[in-house]
Design a protein around this motif. Sequence first.
Motif, short mmCIF file in Angstrom:
data_model
loop_
_atom_site.label_atom_id
_atom_site.label_comp_id
_atom_site.label_asym_id
_atom_site.label_seq_id
_atom_site.Cartn_x
_atom_site.Cartn_y
_atom_site.Cartn_z
N SER A 77 9.93 -4.59 6.20
CA SER A 77 9.26 -3.62 7.06
C SER A 77 10.12 -3.22 8.26
O SER A 77 9.84 -2.24 8.93
CB SER A 77 7.92 -4.18 7.54
N ASP A 82 0.87 -1.17 0.00
CA ASP A 82 0.00 0.00 0.00
C ASP A 82 0.91 1.23 0.00
O ASP A 82 1.40 1.64 1.06
CB ASP A 82 -0.90 -0.01 1.23
N HIS A 116 2.31 11.88 0.11
CA HIS A 116 2.02 10.93 -0.95
C HIS A 116 1.60 11.68 -2.22
O HIS A 116 0.45 11.96 -2.45
CB HIS A 116 0.99 9.87 -0.52
N ASN A 149 0.19 4.13 2.55
CA ASN A 149 0.54 3.82 3.94
C ASN A 149 2.05 3.77 4.15
O ASN A 149 2.54 4.20 5.19
CB ASN A 149 -0.10 2.51 4.38
N LYS A 199 3.13 7.34 4.41
CA LYS A 199 2.72 7.90 5.71
C LYS A 199 3.62 7.37 6.82
O LYS A 199 4.05 8.13 7.69
CB LYS A 199 1.27 7.52 6.01
N ASP A 200 3.89 6.06 6.80
CA ASP A 200 4.73 5.45 7.84
C ASP A 200 6.13 6.03 7.87
O ASP A 200 6.82 5.97 8.89
CB ASP A 200 4.82 3.94 7.64
#
Length: 143
Positions: A82, A4, A16, A7, A10-11
């Motif tokens: 991640s 995604d 974006h 996301n 954002k993380d």
Amino acid sequence: MHIDPVNILKDHDLKHTKQRVRVLEEIALDTVAISQPELEKKLGKEIDRVTLYRILNTYEDKGILHRIMDMNGTANYAICSSSCTEHHHHDEHVHFNCSNCQKIYCLDVKIPSIKMPPGFTASSINTTAYGICEKCSAGMKAD
């Protein structure tokens, strides 16, 4: 691989923008690393070379992508795990560069820990294996 992009951005505290999302979407389409020239071809007129270069550098700095040099010295990019952050990449796995199709694969093979001599601190460790990938091997058997 399903990601995604919004996301992820954002993380990592990034806006974006259409271009940033588009680059992540394109990189996530395949299971192999992709070079900047290949991305330029795929994105066509959507993103100019300088903007793409800046996006790739930002993604690498933020721990979104990691860079793998191919056998010709061209930088290729793959999505990080991640657990990567802007302060430390945790992509210590083996890369495989196929000498037939030139594709680079991130393999789920961990690099053993290496004890550095006193006074040395490794910020990243890279291991690249060269040879023939599974797809090319299968194609050669069919001939």
